[in-house]
Enzyme design. Structure first.
Site, mmCIF file in Angstrom:
data_model
loop_
_atom_site.group_PDB
_atom_site.id
_atom_site.type_symbol
_atom_site.label_atom_id
_atom_site.label_comp_id
_atom_site.label_asym_id
_atom_site.label_seq_id
_atom_site.Cartn_x
_atom_site.Cartn_y
_atom_site.Cartn_z
ATOM 1 N N GLU A 51 4.816 63.384 -13.051
ATOM 2 C CA GLU A 51 3.760 63.740 -14.011
ATOM 3 C C GLU A 51 2.437 63.985 -13.283
ATOM 4 O O GLU A 51 1.701 64.931 -13.589
ATOM 5 C CB GLU A 51 3.556 62.595 -15.016
ATOM 6 C CG GLU A 51 4.795 62.210 -15.826
ATOM 7 C CD GLU A 51 5.639 61.132 -15.156
ATOM 8 O OE1 GLU A 51 5.802 61.183 -13.915
ATOM 9 O OE2 GLU A 51 6.152 60.247 -15.858
ATOM 10 N N CYS A 74 5.777 56.330 -16.974
ATOM 11 C CA CYS A 74 5.695 54.895 -16.715
ATOM 12 C C CYS A 74 4.396 54.290 -17.233
ATOM 13 O O CYS A 74 3.378 54.972 -17.367
ATOM 14 C CB CYS A 74 5.879 54.604 -15.231
ATOM 15 S SG CYS A 74 4.529 55.188 -14.209
ATOM 16 N N THR A 222 37.738 43.783 7.594
ATOM 17 C CA THR A 222 37.998 42.362 7.321
ATOM 18 C C THR A 222 38.090 41.511 8.581
ATOM 19 O O THR A 222 37.572 40.404 8.641
ATOM 20 C CB THR A 222 39.329 42.236 6.527
ATOM 21 O OG1 THR A 222 39.225 43.097 5.397
ATOM 22 C CG2 THR A 222 39.587 40.810 6.076
HETATM 23 C C1 AOF Z 1 9.410 57.446 -9.905
HETATM 24 N N1 AOF Z 1 9.053 58.743 -9.989
HETATM 25 O O1 AOF Z 1 8.305 60.520 -11.126
HETATM 26 C C2 AOF Z 1 8.591 58.499 -12.281
HETATM 27 C C3 AOF Z 1 8.994 57.140 -12.211
HETATM 28 O O2 AOF Z 1 8.055 52.102 -7.547
HETATM 29 P P1 AOF Z 1 7.096 52.901 -8.365
HETATM 30 O O3 AOF Z 1 5.792 52.268 -8.585
HETATM 31 O O4 AOF Z 1 6.956 54.323 -7.844
HETATM 32 O O5 AOF Z 1 7.698 52.983 -9.835
HETATM 33 C C4 AOF Z 1 8.999 53.380 -10.027
HETATM 34 C C5 AOF Z 1 9.360 53.355 -11.507
HETATM 35 O O6 AOF Z 1 8.494 54.214 -12.241
HETATM 36 C C6 AOF Z 1 10.753 53.866 -11.773
HETATM 37 O O7 AOF Z 1 11.695 52.834 -11.712
HETATM 38 C C7 AOF Z 1 10.656 54.431 -13.191
HETATM 39 O O8 AOF Z 1 10.871 53.388 -14.118
HETATM 40 C C8 AOF Z 1 9.186 54.862 -13.321
HETATM 41 N N2 AOF Z 1 8.989 56.344 -13.305
HETATM 42 N N3 AOF Z 1 9.383 56.669 -10.986
HETATM 43 O O9 AOF Z 1 9.776 56.976 -8.826
HETATM 44 C C9 AOF Z 1 8.627 59.315 -11.122
HETATM 45 N N4 AOF Z 1 8.157 59.052 -13.425
HETATM 46 ZN ZN ZN Z 2 4.880 57.220 -13.425
#
Ligand code: AOF
Ligand code: ZN
Length: 365
Positions: A51, A74, A222
């Site tokens: 975004e 998010c 193993t």
């Molecule tokens: C992403 N990329 O474009 C969007 C995400 O580890 P962070 O802070 O980058 O956050 C990751 C979380 O953010 C991810 O698990 C998801 O729930 C949300 N959205 N994450 O890596 C993105 N939009």
């Molecule tokens: Zn985000």
């Protein structure tokens, strides 16, 4: 038009394949007066979210526009500030979402915050496609264990090698190229010790047109039989090699492997083998979100029996080689009755010249 813009967002999201693990693939498109004014995707782990990139790339003011995004924006402070804040601050009028985020840190809160700020929200647009796009993330974020794809190539008469063990090649070069694309998308590749002893594979990614990231190599061994001069141990690579073993392996062998920078995971002994369920949890705790299981037939049967496989990718090549003792893709003791067969659903077919690829998902109770 909604689905057209969402399709574009999915296309953009795929550009992050192989680079965002264990985070999701996300794409975003900003539309104003029926034309696209901004596009973005999540390009690498820890980088800006889709975004934010779409906002940054916009060619005109985004005020009053609609954002199409494959995953719910998010609402948490993670590696970056919440995307919902940026959406609100930029006066976006409407957000169209493909899939609600199963991440408990977000899960509906993103949508709620947007709505409470007077933004119109539409959800579940091309939801099935968005789920498929993030099948790895969805499994990993909800279970903390990796998504497992079992892959094999067999002849039309169901063999993976001739009766003397020759297997180069069963599938054609186009099919094999596709396997390298899969390797690039997944964070790890797993084989049994039998495959290392027989083929001495490199298990890296070889793609001509783009830089393929090597997956982490996992050898299930193993008794610690892996030769110290095998390619998987000595190869120069961007990623590491893990040997999964048990107390049945000689201690000095494990020490020698560690001296060669091999990571060792010791699991309990289960039915005389590595405990695969224990191993999966341990790999998940190390941030490994996906595994390409590339054989051999003994390990493949154990994995199916232990119910750790999520998806099967099978190549069938129109060649016939015969031989009662020639190996088939799935070995082990096998299942006794047809009523107990492992079923696949959501089957799809693709061809690579004369080879057929069948993909399907293991039916879970
Ligand atoms: C992403 N990329 O474009 C969007 C995400 O580890 P962070 O802070 O980058 O956050 C990751 C979380 O953010 C991810 O698990 C998801 O729930 C949300 N959205 N994450 O890596 C993105 N939009
Ligand atoms: Zn985000």
């Amino acid at each position: 038009m909604e689905s057209v813009y969402m399709k574009r967002a999915i296309e953009l999201a795929k550009k992050g394949e192989g680079h965002v693990s264990p985070n999701p693939l996300v794409g975003a498109v900003i539309v104003k007066n029926e034309s696209i004014i901004g596009e973005g995707y999540h390009g690498f782990y820890g980088g800006d979210h889709a975004e934010i990139n779409a906002l940054k790339n916009s060619t005109e003011s985004v005020e009053g526009s609609t954002m199409y995004v494959t995953l719910e924006p998010c609402s948490h402070f993670g590696k970056t500030p919440p995307c919902v804040n940026a959406i609100v601050e930029n006066n976006i009028k409407k957000v169209v979402i493909g899939l609600k985020d199963p991440n408990l840190l977000v899960s509906g809160r993103g949508i709620q915050i947007l709505k409470s700020n007077g933004i119109e929200v539409v959800t579940s647009v091309l939801e099935d496609e968005c789920k498929k796009l993030n099948e790895i993330f969805l499994k990993y974020i909800t279970t903390k264990t990796p998504f497992v794809i079992l892959k094999y190539a067999m002849t039309l008469d169901g063999k993976i090698a001739t009766h003397i063990g020759d297997s180069k090649w069963i599938s054609n070069s186009l099919s094999r190229k596709h396997v390298h694309e899969i390797r690039h998308k997944l964070s790890s590749i797993m084989v049994g010790i039998g495959t290392v002893l027989k083929d001495n594979p490199s298990l890296n990614t070889r793609l001509e047109d783009k830089e393929g990231l090597d997956p982490i190599r996992i050898i299930v061994d193993t008794k610690g039989r892996i030769p110290l001069d095998s390619k998987v141990i000595n190869l120069k690579s961007s990623s590491r090699t893990i040997v999964a073993t048990t107390e049945l392996a000689p201690k000095d062998k494990l020490k020698a492997l560690e001296d060669k920078d091999v990571e060792i995971i010791i699991t309990p002994v289960k039915d005389s083998y590595v405990d695969l369920i224990y191993l999966l949890k341990s790999l998940g705790s190390k941030g490994i979100d996906s595994i390409l299981l590339e054989g051999g037939s003994e390990l493949s049967f154990s994995a199916l029996q232990e119910n750790i496989v999520d998806k099967v990718v099978a190549f069938i090549s129109p060649k016939i080689i015969g031989g009662s003792s020639a190996k088939t893709p799935i070995g082990g003791t096998g299942i006794e009755f047809m009523k107990d067969a492992i079923n696949l659903n959501n089957i799809s077919l693709k061809t690579f010249n004369e080879d057929i690829m069948i993909e399907g998902y293991i039916e879970k109770e």
